[in-house]
Design a protein around this motif. Sequence first.
Motif, PDB file in Angstrom:
ATOM      1  N   GLY A  34       0.808  -1.213   0.000  1.00 54.92           N
ATOM      2  CA  GLY A  34       0.000   0.000   0.000  1.00 54.92           C
ATOM      3  C   GLY A  34       0.842   1.264   0.000  1.00 54.92           C
ATOM      4  O   GLY A  34       0.543   2.226  -0.715  1.00 54.92           O
ATOM      5  N   PHE A  35       1.912   1.263   0.780  1.00 57.21           N
ATOM      6  CA  PHE A  35       2.801   2.429   0.786  1.00 57.21           C
ATOM      7  C   PHE A  35       3.549   2.562  -0.539  1.00 57.21           C
ATOM      8  O   PHE A  35       3.779   3.680  -1.023  1.00 57.21           O
ATOM      9  CB  PHE A  35       3.781   2.347   1.953  1.00 57.21           C
ATOM     10  CG  PHE A  35       3.215   2.853   3.250  1.00 57.21           C
ATOM     11  CD1 PHE A  35       3.029   4.208   3.457  1.00 57.21           C
ATOM     12  CD2 PHE A  35       2.863   1.985   4.270  1.00 57.21           C
ATOM     13  CE1 PHE A  35       2.493   4.699   4.642  1.00 57.21           C
ATOM     14  CE2 PHE A  35       2.328   2.448   5.460  1.00 57.21           C
ATOM     15  CZ  PHE A  35       2.136   3.809   5.643  1.00 57.21           C
ATOM     16  N   ALA A  36       3.928   1.447  -1.137  1.00 55.34           N
ATOM     17  CA  ALA A  36       4.580   1.506  -2.449  1.00 55.34           C
ATOM     18  C   ALA A  36       3.642   2.113  -3.489  1.00 55.34           C
ATOM     19  O   ALA A  36       4.073   2.854  -4.386  1.00 55.34           O
ATOM     20  CB  ALA A  36       5.016   0.107  -2.876  1.00 55.34           C
ATOM     21  N   GLN A  37       2.353   1.826  -3.365  1.00 57.77           N
ATOM     22  CA  GLN A  37       1.373   2.325  -4.319  1.00 57.77           C
ATOM     23  C   GLN A  37       1.271   3.847  -4.305  1.00 57.77           C
ATOM     24  O   GLN A  37       0.842   4.460  -5.291  1.00 57.77           O
ATOM     25  CB  GLN A  37       0.000   1.715  -4.004  1.00 57.77           C
ATOM     26  CG  GLN A  37      -1.043   1.990  -5.048  1.00 57.77           C
ATOM     27  CD  GLN A  37      -2.347   1.260  -4.783  1.00 57.77           C
ATOM     28  OE1 GLN A  37      -2.909   0.639  -5.665  1.00 57.77           O
ATOM     29  NE2 GLN A  37      -2.848   1.334  -3.561  1.00 57.77           N
ATOM     30  N   MET A  38       1.692   4.477  -3.215  1.00 57.01           N
ATOM     31  CA  MET A  38       1.694   5.934  -3.142  1.00 57.01           C
ATOM     32  C   MET A  38       2.476   6.557  -4.288  1.00 57.01           C
ATOM     33  O   MET A  38       2.128   7.624  -4.789  1.00 57.01           O
ATOM     34  CB  MET A  38       2.311   6.398  -1.810  1.00 57.01           C
ATOM     35  CG  MET A  38       1.487   6.102  -0.588  1.00 57.01           C
ATOM     36  SD  MET A  38       2.436   6.331   0.956  1.00 57.01           S
ATOM     37  CE  MET A  38       3.136   7.949   0.693  1.00 57.01           C
ATOM     38  N   LEU A  39       3.546   5.886  -4.700  1.00 59.58           N
ATOM     39  CA  LEU A  39       4.415   6.430  -5.746  1.00 59.58           C
ATOM     40  C   LEU A  39       3.723   6.489  -7.100  1.00 59.58           C
ATOM     41  O   LEU A  39       4.179   7.186  -8.004  1.00 59.58           O
ATOM     42  CB  LEU A  39       5.688   5.584  -5.852  1.00 59.58           C
ATOM     43  CG  LEU A  39       6.546   5.484  -4.589  1.00 59.58           C
ATOM     44  CD1 LEU A  39       7.644   4.450  -4.768  1.00 59.58           C
ATOM     45  CD2 LEU A  39       7.139   6.850  -4.246  1.00 59.58           C
TER      46      LEU A  39
END
Length: 268
Positions: free
Chosen positions: A154-159
């Motif tokens: 989910g945090f990677a998807q921020m990019l």
Amino acid sequence: MIDWIQAIWLALIQGLTEFLPISSSAHLVIPSLILEWPDQGLAFDVAVHVGTLTAVVAYYRGELLTLARGTITGLSQRRMNEELRMVGWLGIASLPVAVTGFLAGDFVEGNLRSLPVIATTTLLFGLVLGYADRHTAGVSQFRSLALPAAIMIGFAQMLAIVPGVSRSGVTITAALLLNLDRQTAARFSFLLSIPVIAGAGSLKGWELSQSQVAPDWWLLGISTLVAAITAYACIAVFLRLLDRVGLMPFVYYRVILSVLLLGLWLWQ
């Protein structure tokens, strides 16, 4: 307003690139930057979002029904089950990109939709995808999806709000680096796209409802259909070939595309 030919091409591009790890946002920006096509407009954005959302929901319709039934059962019985757990993971993993899009969306739209940015992110995250795919080849025992992995993905998807990164690409990359196998990584990435696309489409739909522009419903309807059919076919073919060919063909494509984009930027 775009014409019919431009709308069909852009709908095809959206359908072809939404779920492949090559960045749909980058490919949609390129025609306007290189061919000087007019902005496709908010109504068109909503239409192709509806199309790709329809495609992924249709492809995973059986699994989504199972998740819905299991979630209702778990809630009614007040006990955790596999389906309720997965829905929770999808919800948690969707939060970071929603917050990032709300806080930084205008900045990205105004400052990062340029050829050098797209070329750089296309190359950089393509190379990281290649490293992750090579990493997977050396894993002897894969992990099962769990809450910590869902949070990290989910945090990677921020990019992915930056053009050229690719939402599916960066989430699959993160999953592979967390020692998930390719099919599990792709499945979670595609399921995760449902709340993300639905949220983005709903926001754009609300903005569209506030405008006074009368849309061309025939053009939008055909664009939705083209995006849906193309996206559905892409999901099916991608998952069928994923274990056989891996992700390196997409890495090579991204490297070549980034070089071409940098060349176009320098030539302008």
